[in-house]
Design a protein around this motif. Sequence first.
Motif, PDB file in Angstrom:
ATOM      1  N   SER A   1       5.768   5.496   5.767  1.00  0.00           N
ATOM      2  CA  SER A   1       4.878   5.185   6.882  1.00  0.00           C
ATOM      3  C   SER A   1       4.895   6.294   7.915  1.00  0.00           C
ATOM      4  CB  SER A   1       5.282   3.850   7.512  1.00  0.00           C
ATOM      5  OG  SER A   1       6.570   3.955   8.093  1.00  0.00           O
ATOM      6  N   LYS A   2       6.054   6.923   8.144  1.00  0.00           N
ATOM      7  CA  LYS A   2       6.123   8.018   9.102  1.00  0.00           C
ATOM      8  C   LYS A   2       5.319   9.215   8.619  1.00  0.00           C
ATOM      9  CE  LYS A   2      10.646   6.685  10.932  1.00  0.00           C
ATOM     10  NZ  LYS A   2      12.073   7.085  11.086  1.00  0.00           N
ATOM     11  N   GLU A   3       5.353   9.477   7.303  1.00  0.00           N
ATOM     12  CA  GLU A   3       4.613  10.601   6.771  1.00  0.00           C
ATOM     13  C   GLU A   3       3.112  10.354   6.783  1.00  0.00           C
ATOM     14  OE1 GLU A   3       6.103  11.426   2.946  1.00  0.00           O
ATOM     15  OE2 GLU A   3       8.129  11.961   3.615  1.00  0.00           O
ATOM     16  N   SER A   4       2.705   9.115   6.476  1.00  0.00           N
ATOM     17  CA  SER A   4       1.279   8.805   6.409  1.00  0.00           C
ATOM     18  C   SER A   4       0.678   8.485   7.763  1.00  0.00           C
ATOM     19  CB  SER A   4       1.046   7.618   5.459  1.00  0.00           C
ATOM     20  OG  SER A   4       1.716   6.467   5.942  1.00  0.00           O
ATOM     21  N   GLY A   5       1.509   8.205   8.757  1.00  0.00           N
ATOM     22  CA  GLY A   5       1.010   7.875  10.087  1.00  0.00           C
ATOM     23  C   GLY A   5       0.608   6.431  10.254  1.00  0.00           C
ATOM     24  N   ALA A   6       0.764   5.590   9.245  1.00  0.00           N
ATOM     25  CA  ALA A   6       0.409   4.168   9.322  1.00  0.00           C
ATOM     26  C   ALA A   6       1.670   3.340   9.526  1.00  0.00           C
ATOM     27  CB  ALA A   6      -0.305   3.725   8.043  1.00  0.00           C
ATOM     28  N   SER A   7       1.612   2.412  10.446  1.00  0.00           N
ATOM     29  CA  SER A   7       2.754   1.550  10.728  1.00  0.00           C
ATOM     30  C   SER A   7       2.771   0.384   9.756  1.00  0.00           C
ATOM     31  CB  SER A   7       2.685   1.031  12.163  1.00  0.00           C
ATOM     32  OG  SER A   7       1.457   0.358  12.388  1.00  0.00           O
ATOM     33  N   VAL A   8       3.954  -0.004   9.324  1.00  0.00           N
ATOM     34  CA  VAL A   8       4.109  -1.115   8.390  1.00  0.00           C
ATOM     35  C   VAL A   8       4.187  -2.406   9.198  1.00  0.00           C
ATOM     36  CG1 VAL A   8       5.516  -2.117   6.572  1.00  0.00           C
ATOM     37  CG2 VAL A   8       5.300   0.360   6.747  1.00  0.00           C
ATOM     38  N   LEU A   9       3.149  -3.213   9.105  1.00  0.00           N
ATOM     39  CA  LEU A   9       3.098  -4.474   9.835  1.00  0.00           C
ATOM     40  C   LEU A   9       3.156  -5.676   8.907  1.00  0.00           C
ATOM     41  CD1 LEU A   9       0.294  -3.576  12.409  1.00  0.00           C
ATOM     42  CD2 LEU A   9       2.761  -3.389  12.705  1.00  0.00           C
ATOM     43  N   PHE A  10       2.703  -5.506   7.680  1.00  0.00           N
ATOM     44  CA  PHE A  10       2.679  -6.593   6.707  1.00  0.00           C
ATOM     45  C   PHE A  10       3.565  -6.219   5.530  1.00  0.00           C
ATOM     46  CE2 PHE A  10      -1.276  -6.754   9.042  1.00  0.00           C
ATOM     47  CZ  PHE A  10      -1.379  -8.091   9.392  1.00  0.00           C
ATOM     48  N   GLY A  11       4.080  -7.234   4.853  1.00  0.00           N
ATOM     49  CA  GLY A  11       5.004  -7.024   3.754  1.00  0.00           C
ATOM     50  C   GLY A  11       4.309  -6.815   2.425  1.00  0.00           C
TER      51      GLY A  11
ATOM     52  N   TYR B   1       0.826  -1.206   0.000  1.00  0.00           N
ATOM     53  CA  TYR B   1       0.000   0.000   0.000  1.00  0.00           C
ATOM     54  C   TYR B   1       0.861   1.256   0.000  1.00  0.00           C
ATOM     55  CZ  TYR B   1      -2.892   3.729   1.955  1.00  0.00           C
ATOM     56  OH  TYR B   1      -3.508   4.933   2.184  1.00  0.00           O
ATOM     57  N   LEU B   2       1.912   1.257   0.808  1.00  0.00           N
ATOM     58  CA  LEU B   2       2.771   2.436   0.891  1.00  0.00           C
ATOM     59  C   LEU B   2       3.558   2.659  -0.394  1.00  0.00           C
ATOM     60  CD1 LEU B   2       4.029   1.970   4.554  1.00  0.00           C
ATOM     61  CD2 LEU B   2       2.234   3.479   3.732  1.00  0.00           C
ATOM     62  N   ARG B   3       3.971   1.588  -1.041  1.00  0.00           N
ATOM     63  CA  ARG B   3       4.692   1.735  -2.313  1.00  0.00           C
ATOM     64  C   ARG B   3       3.760   2.244  -3.406  1.00  0.00           C
ATOM     65  NH1 ARG B   3       9.733  -0.431  -2.105  1.00  0.00           N
ATOM     66  NH2 ARG B   3      10.163  -1.906  -0.394  1.00  0.00           N
ATOM     67  N   ARG B   4       2.517   1.768  -3.408  1.00  0.00           N
ATOM     68  CA  ARG B   4       1.549   2.267  -4.385  1.00  0.00           C
ATOM     69  C   ARG B   4       1.243   3.738  -4.145  1.00  0.00           C
ATOM     70  NH1 ARG B   4      -2.141  -1.258  -7.055  1.00  0.00           N
ATOM     71  NH2 ARG B   4      -3.813   0.231  -6.572  1.00  0.00           N
ATOM     72  N   LYS B   5       1.221   4.124  -2.889  1.00  0.00           N
ATOM     73  CA  LYS B   5       0.929   5.514  -2.556  1.00  0.00           C
ATOM     74  C   LYS B   5       2.061   6.445  -2.979  1.00  0.00           C
ATOM     75  CE  LYS B   5      -0.749   8.339   1.271  1.00  0.00           C
ATOM     76  NZ  LYS B   5      -1.090   8.361   2.727  1.00  0.00           N
ATOM     77  N   ALA B   6       3.294   5.965  -2.878  1.00  0.00           N
ATOM     78  CA  ALA B   6       4.448   6.786  -3.249  1.00  0.00           C
ATOM     79  C   ALA B   6       4.935   6.502  -4.668  1.00  0.00           C
ATOM     80  CB  ALA B   6       5.588   6.535  -2.266  1.00  0.00           C
ATOM     81  N   LYS B   7       4.155   5.792  -5.445  1.00  0.00           N
ATOM     82  CA  LYS B   7       4.604   5.386  -6.783  1.00  0.00           C
ATOM     83  C   LYS B   7       4.730   6.580  -7.720  1.00  0.00           C
ATOM     84  CE  LYS B   7       3.572   2.030 -10.403  1.00  0.00           C
ATOM     85  NZ  LYS B   7       2.625   0.984 -10.870  1.00  0.00           N
ATOM     86  N   GLY B   8       3.898   7.599  -7.542  1.00  0.00           N
ATOM     87  CA  GLY B   8       3.946   8.734  -8.445  1.00  0.00           C
ATOM     88  C   GLY B   8       5.163   9.608  -8.252  1.00  0.00           C
ATOM     89  N   GLY B   9       5.738   9.621  -7.034  1.00  0.00           N
ATOM     90  CA  GLY B   9       6.902  10.458  -6.774  1.00  0.00           C
ATOM     91  C   GLY B   9       8.168   9.646  -6.833  1.00  0.00           C
ATOM     92  N   ARG B  10       9.159  10.130  -6.095  1.00  0.00           N
ATOM     93  CA  ARG B  10      10.439   9.443  -6.086  1.00  0.00           C
ATOM     94  C   ARG B  10      10.329   8.145  -5.293  1.00  0.00           C
ATOM     95  NH1 ARG B  10      12.972  10.316  -1.178  1.00  0.00           N
ATOM     96  NH2 ARG B  10      11.994  11.879   0.165  1.00  0.00           N
ATOM     97  N   ARG B  11      11.241   7.240  -5.521  1.00  0.00           N
ATOM     98  CA  ARG B  11      11.245   5.966  -4.808  1.00  0.00           C
ATOM     99  C   ARG B  11      11.690   6.218  -3.365  1.00  0.00           C
ATOM    100  NH1 ARG B  11      11.272   1.281  -7.678  1.00  0.00           N
ATOM    101  NH2 ARG B  11      12.439   0.256  -6.022  1.00  0.00           N
ATOM    102  N   GLU B  12      10.785   6.020  -2.459  1.00  0.00           N
ATOM    103  CA  GLU B  12      11.054   6.261  -1.052  1.00  0.00           C
ATOM    104  C   GLU B  12      11.041   4.944  -0.306  1.00  0.00           C
ATOM    105  OE1 GLU B  12       8.619   9.212   0.715  1.00  0.00           O
ATOM    106  OE2 GLU B  12       8.450  10.395  -1.105  1.00  0.00           O
ATOM    107  N   ASP B  13      11.730   4.974   0.802  1.00  0.00           N
ATOM    108  CA  ASP B  13      11.725   3.793   1.649  1.00  0.00           C
ATOM    109  C   ASP B  13      10.359   3.664   2.328  1.00  0.00           C
ATOM    110  OD1 ASP B  13      13.334   1.607   3.039  1.00  0.00           O
ATOM    111  OD2 ASP B  13      12.534   2.712   4.742  1.00  0.00           O
ATOM    112  N   SER B  14       9.914   2.418   2.518  1.00  0.00           N
ATOM    113  CA  SER B  14       8.579   2.207   3.080  1.00  0.00           C
ATOM    114  C   SER B  14       8.466   2.750   4.494  1.00  0.00           C
ATOM    115  CB  SER B  14       8.235   0.713   3.070  1.00  0.00           C
ATOM    116  OG  SER B  14       9.177  -0.015   3.833  1.00  0.00           O
ATOM    117  N   GLN B  15       9.550   2.703   5.267  1.00  0.00           N
ATOM    118  CA  GLN B  15       9.496   3.217   6.626  1.00  0.00           C
ATOM    119  C   GLN B  15       9.334   4.735   6.625  1.00  0.00           C
ATOM    120  OE1 GLN B  15       9.284   1.417   9.276  1.00  0.00           O
ATOM    121  NE2 GLN B  15       9.575  -0.555   8.278  1.00  0.00           N
TER     122      GLN B  15
END
Length: 302
Positions: free
Chosen positions: A212-222, A195-209
């Motif tokens: 997650s800090k920007e969106s406020g959602a914790s990454v629990l599943f891969g 979900y986080l990679r799809r959300k950041a797909k339009g911009g630069r390649r960002e690390d999922s962590q």
Amino acid sequence: MTVPENPVAPLGREEYVEQAHFFRSLSERLRENVPMQEVLQSVREEILATTKLPMAIDFLLSELRHAGVMGTAMAHLPHYFTPLQSYLMAAAEDERGRFDLRIGLEILRRDAEYRAGPVGDAALAYGAATPSRQGLFLFQFESLCRNRLSYDRGLTAMAEDKAFDEAWREWILQLRRKVGMVDLADLIFVHSEHYLRRKAKGGRREDSQEVSKESGASVLFGEREGRVALANRRKDPLILFSSLHRQLGYPAPPRPEQVDEEEALLPQMARRVEQLEKRMKLIEEEQRGGIDLTKFYGPQPD
């Protein structure tokens, strides 16, 4: 080569291997109608003496002799038995409930085998899956669902498990309030890397962590769990569990055994035939001149 630490086995692998053997022995010998106290005494001699399980069995045995149950004893050993193990045993021993003790022991056995890791029979049965917090959570939650146990008490007990960190603990407690109102596939998808990679797909390649800090959602599943959850949105939750079980390789929760009506039909017919034979004999005696009631009398005093 260093062996990675098992995040879901805080007690160590030896403890969970012996726990799996303990719960398996209880389940097998209970089917043979062996008293629980005798089973505990005999199984204690089989347990590895270098583990802490023999001391725990002694406490379980003393509680069983005094109170007749083991769930309360397991609850008094939170440093060894998890809160979910105590809850499952208490629910299985509840006379007013419908949770079978044999199914509860089977859940505890598979839980311990999964925590111990893919070694021996467990590796062959579960496809040599590496234990993970995701697989442990899904196995425990599916066990609650399939056996119609209390979500409130069950999820609270899961959150207190030492195998889950603070992020998992907060999410499980939030899930306790959302279950039944929000689709489980949506909850897994939103907290996944996919979900986080799809959300950041339009911009630069960002690390999922970082995302997650920007969106406020914790990454629990891969990434894999997120894809499976996205593909099973608005579908039957059992289909979601089946897909996750195939992909992650965690043990399948045991299901209540369906009673075969055909097997119970023959003994019922035999009892009815016996009743008909007795009635026919009474009718024949009545036609011959009356029923002799003296044979129904008890022994007469002299």
